[in-house]
Scaffold this active site. Structure first.
Site, short mmCIF file in Angstrom:
data_model
loop_
_atom_site.label_atom_id
_atom_site.label_comp_id
_atom_site.label_asym_id
_atom_site.label_seq_id
_atom_site.Cartn_x
_atom_site.Cartn_y
_atom_site.Cartn_z
CG ASP A 89 31.00 2.90 -14.40
OD1 ASP A 89 31.05 2.97 -15.64
OD2 ASP A 89 31.08 3.90 -13.65
CG HIS A 146 24.15 3.07 -20.10
ND1 HIS A 146 23.55 4.26 -20.41
CD2 HIS A 146 24.40 3.10 -18.76
CE1 HIS A 146 23.43 4.99 -19.31
NE2 HIS A 146 23.95 4.31 -18.30
CB SER A 252 23.59 -8.16 -9.58
OG SER A 252 23.69 -9.55 -9.67
#
Length: 287
Positions: A89, A146, A252
Site C-alpha cells: 500500500d 509482499h 519508507s
C-alpha cells in the site's frame, strides 16, 4: 520554507534520532503506548477497520501497531498469471524505463542502479535498460511488503547509508536519495528473470525486516554486507506471489527493478502519485 526543511535534514543527527525512536517504539509502555497509538491513528486518519486487531489496546508496542496485519481477504490478490501485482500500500513516486543504468528520481535528479544496489556490478548489469518503480509508504499505510510475483531468493545485500526522509519533498531536493539512504536489497529469480526489491530506510525508520532473516542489523559502519542463497535444493527460499517478504518499522520506500523485456506494460493506473493497494495489478508481463 522547503529549503529550510531540507537544510535541517542535512544538519540533524538522523541516526541518533532513529535509534532513540526505535527503542521507544519497541518498548512496552502500557497506557503511554496506547495513547501514542490513538494519537497516531487520529493524526494520520488510519482506517483501523481493515486491521486484524482494530483496537489500539491490542498492541503492546508501537512497532506491533505499525506492522499490524490486515484482516484476511481485505487485499484480494489479482489472480491473473499475465500480471504481477503491487507489493505494498502506498503511492507511486516514479516508474518507467531504466535508461542504461540511470533511474529517474525526480525532475533534475537521476541515480544509478549500480549505486542503488550497493556497487554490486554483476547485479546492476542484469537490470540495464530494464524497468523500475518507486513506491512511497506514508505513515498511514499498511507497512508489510509482499511479493509481486513468485520468486526464489538468490542474494541479499545490506547497504549502510544516511537516513533522510523519503517523502516527495525530499525526493525532489536530495540528489541520489534512494542510493544514499540505508537499504536492504533482495534479489529474486523469477519466471520473467531477475527482480530486485530494494527496501529503503528513512528518518526514524527503526529497522527493516525480511521473513527469512528477521531484522537486518549488521554492525555499525560503512561496510556493505552480502548473503548468497541457494536457488536449488532443500534450503531454497521461494515465496509465492502475494506472500509477505518483509516489513518496515515506521515506513519508507520500496524500489523494484526488472530486467529488460520482462514487463510488457504497466497497468493503466500505475503513474506517478497514483495510490497503490497491495495485490492489485501492477504490470503485464511479456509473453
Amino acid at each position: 520554507m522547503d529549503k529550510i526543511k531540507i537544510a535541517l535534514q542535512y544538519m540533524m543527527p538522523k541516526h541518533l534520532i532513529s535509534r532513540l525512536v526505535g527503542k521507544l517504539a519497541a518498548a512496552e509502555l502500557g497506557s503511554i503506548t496506547t495513547a501514542a497509538i490513538k494519537w497516531f491513528i487520529k493524526q494520520y486518519k488510519i482506517d483501523m477497520s481493515e486491521a486484524a486487531q482494530s483496537e489500539p489496546e491490542a498492541y503492546t508496542t508501537f512497532n506491533n501497531f505499525f506492522t499490524r496485519a490486515l484482516k484476511p481477504g481485505i487485499r484480494p490478490l489479482f489472480d491473473d498469471k499475465d500480471y504481477i501485482v503491487h507489493p505494498v500500500d502506498g503511492a507511486i513516486s516514479q516508474c518507467g524505463p531504466i535508461k542504461g543504468d540511470q533511474i529517474f528520481q525526480a525532475k533534475g535528479h537521476e541515480y544509478s542502479s549500480l549505486a542503488l544496489l550497493g556497487n554490486q556490478a554483476d547485479d546492476a548489469k542484469r537490470f540495464e535498460d530494464g524497468d523500475f518503480a518507486t513506491i512511497y509508504l506514508a505513515p498511514k499505510d499498511y507497512h508489510r511488503i509482499h511479493m509481486p510475483i513468485k520468486g526464489t531468493l538468490s542474494k541479499m545485500t545490506y547497504v549502510p547509508g544516511d537516513l533522510f526522509s523519503v517523502n516527495p519533498l525530499t525526493a525532489e531536493n536530495v540528489p541520489g536519495l534512494f542510493a544514499r539512504n540505508e537499504r536492504v536489497v533482495a534479489l529474486f529469480e523469477t519466471e520473467i528473470g531477475p527482480m530486485a526489491m530494494v527496501l529503503v530506510g528513512a528518518t526514524i525508520v527503526a529497522s527493516i525486516e525480511t521473513v527469512w532473516a528477521g531484522t537486518v542489523t549488521p554492525p555499525a559502519g560503512k561496510k556493505v554486507f552480502t548473503w548468497d542463497y541457494p536457488t536449488e535444493g532443500p534450503d531454497v527460499i521461494t515465496l509465492d506471489k502475494g506472500d509477505e517478504m518483509g516489513r518496515f518499522k515506521l515506513g519508507s520506500t520500496v524500489v523494484m527493478l526488472f530486467a529488460k523485456d520482462a514487463l510488457d506494460e504497466f497497468a493503466k493506473d500505475v503513474v506517478p502519485k497514483a495510490v497503490t493497494r497491495m495485490g492489485q495489478p501492477f504490470a503485464k508481463i511479456e509473453d
